[in-house]
Scaffold this motif. Structure first.
Motif, PDB file in Angstrom:
ATOM      1  N   UNK A 124     -14.709  74.441  58.562  1.00  0.00           N
ATOM      2  CA  UNK A 124     -14.736  74.684  57.120  1.00  0.00           C
ATOM      3  C   UNK A 124     -13.897  73.638  56.410  1.00  0.00           C
ATOM      4  N   UNK A 125     -14.479  72.968  55.440  1.00  0.00           N
ATOM      5  CA  UNK A 125     -13.763  71.968  54.643  1.00  0.00           C
ATOM      6  C   UNK A 125     -13.401  72.606  53.308  1.00  0.00           C
ATOM      7  N   UNK A 126     -12.112  72.791  53.084  1.00  0.00           N
ATOM      8  CA  UNK A 126     -11.666  73.405  51.831  1.00  0.00           C
ATOM      9  C   UNK A 126     -11.860  72.420  50.675  1.00  0.00           C
ATOM     10  N   UNK A 127     -12.302  72.935  49.536  1.00  0.00           N
ATOM     11  CA  UNK A 127     -12.482  72.090  48.359  1.00  0.00           C
ATOM     12  C   UNK A 127     -12.439  72.952  47.104  1.00  0.00           C
ATOM     13  N   UNK A 128     -12.252  72.309  45.986  1.00  0.00           N
ATOM     14  CA  UNK A 128     -12.287  73.022  44.699  1.00  0.00           C
ATOM     15  C   UNK A 128     -13.091  72.201  43.701  1.00  0.00           C
ATOM     16  N   UNK A 129     -13.858  72.907  42.899  1.00  0.00           N
ATOM     17  CA  UNK A 129     -14.661  72.241  41.876  1.00  0.00           C
ATOM     18  C   UNK A 129     -13.766  71.709  40.765  1.00  0.00           C
ATOM     19  N   UNK A 130     -14.029  70.477  40.363  1.00  0.00           N
ATOM     20  CA  UNK A 130     -13.249  69.835  39.302  1.00  0.00           C
ATOM     21  C   UNK A 130     -14.014  69.850  37.989  1.00  0.00           C
ATOM     22  N   UNK A 131     -15.277  69.478  38.039  1.00  0.00           N
ATOM     23  CA  UNK A 131     -16.082  69.457  36.816  1.00  0.00           C
ATOM     24  C   UNK A 131     -17.558  69.536  37.198  1.00  0.00           C
ATOM     25  N   UNK A 132     -18.386  69.924  36.215  1.00  0.00           N
ATOM     26  CA  UNK A 132     -19.819  70.054  36.455  1.00  0.00           C
ATOM     27  C   UNK A 132     -20.590  69.434  35.297  1.00  0.00           C
ATOM     28  N   UNK A 133     -21.707  68.805  35.617  1.00  0.00           N
ATOM     29  CA  UNK A 133     -22.524  68.116  34.619  1.00  0.00           C
ATOM     30  C   UNK A 133     -23.981  68.571  34.760  1.00  0.00           C
ATOM     31  N   UNK A 134     -24.725  68.403  33.675  1.00  0.00           N
ATOM     32  CA  UNK A 134     -26.179  68.538  33.725  1.00  0.00           C
ATOM     33  C   UNK A 134     -26.748  67.131  33.555  1.00  0.00           C
ATOM     34  N   UNK A 135     -27.510  66.688  34.542  1.00  0.00           N
ATOM     35  CA  UNK A 135     -28.101  65.352  34.523  1.00  0.00           C
ATOM     36  C   UNK A 135     -29.571  65.494  34.165  1.00  0.00           C
ATOM     37  N   UNK A 136     -30.002  64.745  33.161  1.00  0.00           N
ATOM     38  CA  UNK A 136     -31.400  64.774  32.718  1.00  0.00           C
ATOM     39  C   UNK A 136     -31.984  63.369  32.745  1.00  0.00           C
ATOM     40  N   UNK A 137     -33.312  63.323  32.874  1.00  0.00           N
ATOM     41  CA  UNK A 137     -34.004  62.040  32.850  1.00  0.00           C
ATOM     42  C   UNK A 137     -34.027  61.451  31.444  1.00  0.00           C
ATOM     43  N   UNK A 138     -34.008  62.331  30.437  1.00  0.00           N
ATOM     44  CA  UNK A 138     -34.067  61.861  29.058  1.00  0.00           C
ATOM     45  C   UNK A 138     -35.480  61.660  28.555  1.00  0.00           C
ATOM     46  N   UNK A 139     -36.458  62.043  29.347  1.00  0.00           N
ATOM     47  CA  UNK A 139     -37.861  61.925  28.941  1.00  0.00           C
ATOM     48  C   UNK A 139     -38.592  63.186  29.360  1.00  0.00           C
ATOM     49  N   UNK A 140     -39.446  63.696  28.497  1.00  0.00           N
ATOM     50  CA  UNK A 140     -40.291  64.850  28.827  1.00  0.00           C
ATOM     51  C   UNK A 140     -41.443  64.893  27.842  1.00  0.00           C
ATOM     52  N   UNK A 141     -42.608  65.276  28.344  1.00  0.00           N
ATOM     53  CA  UNK A 141     -43.765  65.404  27.470  1.00  0.00           C
ATOM     54  C   UNK A 141     -43.577  66.587  26.535  1.00  0.00           C
ATOM     55  N   UNK A 142     -44.267  66.551  25.416  1.00  0.00           N
ATOM     56  CA  UNK A 142     -44.254  67.672  24.479  1.00  0.00           C
ATOM     57  C   UNK A 142     -45.710  68.052  24.180  1.00  0.00           C
ATOM     58  N   UNK A 143     -46.161  69.241  24.534  1.00  0.00           N
ATOM     59  CA  UNK A 143     -45.414  70.252  25.292  1.00  0.00           C
ATOM     60  C   UNK A 143     -45.201  69.808  26.739  1.00  0.00           C
TER      61      UNK A 143
END
Length: 481
Positions: free
Chosen positions: A19-38
């Motif tokens: 078991x490797x102990x660790x703690x979360x520091x920060x979290x992000x949402x990564x997006x492509x920045x492109x999406x069709x509409x709809x």
């Protein structure tokens, strides 16, 4: 974290993983920045639906430190050609025949950064870690994915004390099989380093696969179908039964010279046009025989070998777009009795493995696609399972061969990984992977009932049977021993 050794051969003698102990520091949402509409909807195929909404975790260990900001930037660029990964899983509307789709709305991928107070260790077959550092598996439940704002790809980057990084990757299995998951990682690696992507662009349209479906007119093909439809009650009983078994993974390395010796042993006594068997045939046969001996079932008890097989090359040239990206994997089975398997020459078993592989003809696969699509149209895809599922834990060994995948080519700016971890699986499985040196050897991850795994790891007699040729490596003791 280690525990003291108890009685030799005891399932609790030593931990199988560190078991490797660790703690979360920060979290992000990564997006492509492109999406069709709809947003575009991609309807999942019958092969996609077989997996359920579970996640496949993989972990890569790097001696040098990865840069989180640069990884997020290159990941966003890569996602532009993988819109399903930043989308969400939704149920198809009533009246559409049932099934699931990916809504390609660029809702985003979760990217977590964490820190560990531990130094990087010499991970490998003898020192192993959890398949995803931290609680990543617990953060994503397969029962809270469909019609929810749940990311289908999650990344966890853990920085270790003194340098080095661990990259955990979890992709929802309904989107891609192992080969296509690694293809995505390889393309991310090339994008990160500013290199051109190899081969054609990813093609996410499942209609090309659906169109190949055609029920077979060969009675033998129909009788040998790898999947079957079951009632809701039988499906529940099968899943509950599988969950009762405790499994653990022992990993061992077969060098190129040892594999060559195994193949020579298998070829001995084989004659005629069908005498050839591959290195992987010989290795698979050896592992199947070893496991039959390890669990020592009565001589007349059935023993089954399941092969997980990539379907795309077996459908024939041009049947699918070259860049098809999704699940395109089947399985096939060969069986005998425990006594016959234990007493057979290695070459004969290897020929059975070869025949089982070659049974995946285009006719068999087209029939399978049509069969799975018929259950999707009826809205009961969730009731399809492997024909061996009810007794798979007691009678079989499944082999998943990733030895040709570029697992150790995933360079994300800090060199190539020096180790890769795969998760424990719910059924007895041999997962075959390349070695970090990519020298023609194989790392074999044997996920077995815990009592069998402990015996294979701790008993010198079984270690010798696992590696029968002089000078072959044997599994080391568990971490801390």
């Amino acid at each position: 974290m280690t525990t003291s050794r108890k009685r030799a051969g005891s399932p609790e003698a030593a931990p199988f993983r560190r078991t490797v102990e660790s703690r979360e520091v920060r979290s992000y949402v990564v997006r492509a920045g492109t999406a069709d509409a709809p947003p575009r909807r991609i309807r999942l195929s019958g092969y996609d639906l077989l997996t359920g909404s579970w996640y496949t975790p993989m972990t890569f260990f790097y001696r040098d430190t990865l840069d989180g900001a640069e990884l997020r930037a290159s990941l966003a660029r890569t996602l532009r050609r993988y819109p399903p990964l930043s989308g969400r899983l939704v149920r198809d509307p009533a009246g559409s025949g049932g099934g699931l789709s990916v809504l390609c709305d660029d809702a985003g991928v979760r990217f977590t950064e964490a820190e560990s107070p531990e130094p990087m260790r010499e991970y490998g077959p003898s020192v192993r870690a959890e398949p995803v550092i931290g609680g990543l598996l617990r953060e994503v439940s397969a029962f809270r994915v469909i019609d929810r704002d749940t990311p289908l790809l999650k990344i966890r980057l853990t920085q270790l004390r003194g340098g080095g990084s661990v990259l955990g990757v979890m992709i929802n299995h309904s989107l891609a099989d192992g080969g296509n998951t690694v293809a995505f990682l390889e393309n991310w690696s090339r994008e990160h380093r500013g290199l051109p992507w190899p081969g054609p662009a990813p093609d996410h349209d499942r209609t090309a696969l659906d169109a190949l479906g055609e029920l077979s007119t060969d009675p033998a093909t129909v009788a040998a179908r790898a999947f079957t439809g079951v009632s809701r009650l039988r499906l529940l009983r099968t899943n509950l039964r599988a969950g009762l078994h405790r499994l653990a993974t022992v990993t061992t390395r077969f060098g190129a010279a040892e594999l060559a010796a195994l193949k020579r042993e298998a070829q001995t006594g084989l004659t005629g046009a069908d005498a050839w068997v591959s290195t992987n045939d010989a290795l698979t046969a050896h592992l199947w025989q070893l496991y039959a001996g390890l669990r020592a079932r009565p001589a007349d008890a059935p023993e089954w070998l399941g092969l997980i097989v990539g379907a795309q090359p077996r459908l024939g040239p041009g049947a699918l777009p070259a860049g098809y990206w999704g699940n395109c994997v089947t399985n096939s089975w060969t069986g005998t009795t425990a006594g016959a398997l234990r007493g057979a020459p290695l070459g004969g078993v290897a020929q059975d493995v070869r025949s089982c592989l070659e049974a995946n003809t285009a006719d068999k696969l087209r029939d399978e696609i049509a069969y799975l699509n018929s259950y999707r149209r009826s809205g009961v895809s969730r009731h399809v399972m492997s024909v061996r599922a009810p007794d798979v834990s007691e009678t079989s060994l499944t082999v998943n061969n990733w030895s040709q995948f570029p697992l150790y080519g995933i360079d994300l700016g800090a060199g190539k990984p020096f180790w890769y971890e795969f998760p424990d699986l719910p059924v007895p499985t041999a997962h075959i992977a390349p070695t970090p040196a990519q020298d023609g050897g194989r790392d074999v991850h044997l996920c077995l009932p815990v009592q069998h795994a402990a015996r294979l790891r701790d008993d010198p007699a079984w270690q010798a049977r696992l590696h029968p040729f002089p000078g072959a490596p044997v599994p080391s003791a568990a971490p801390g021993d």
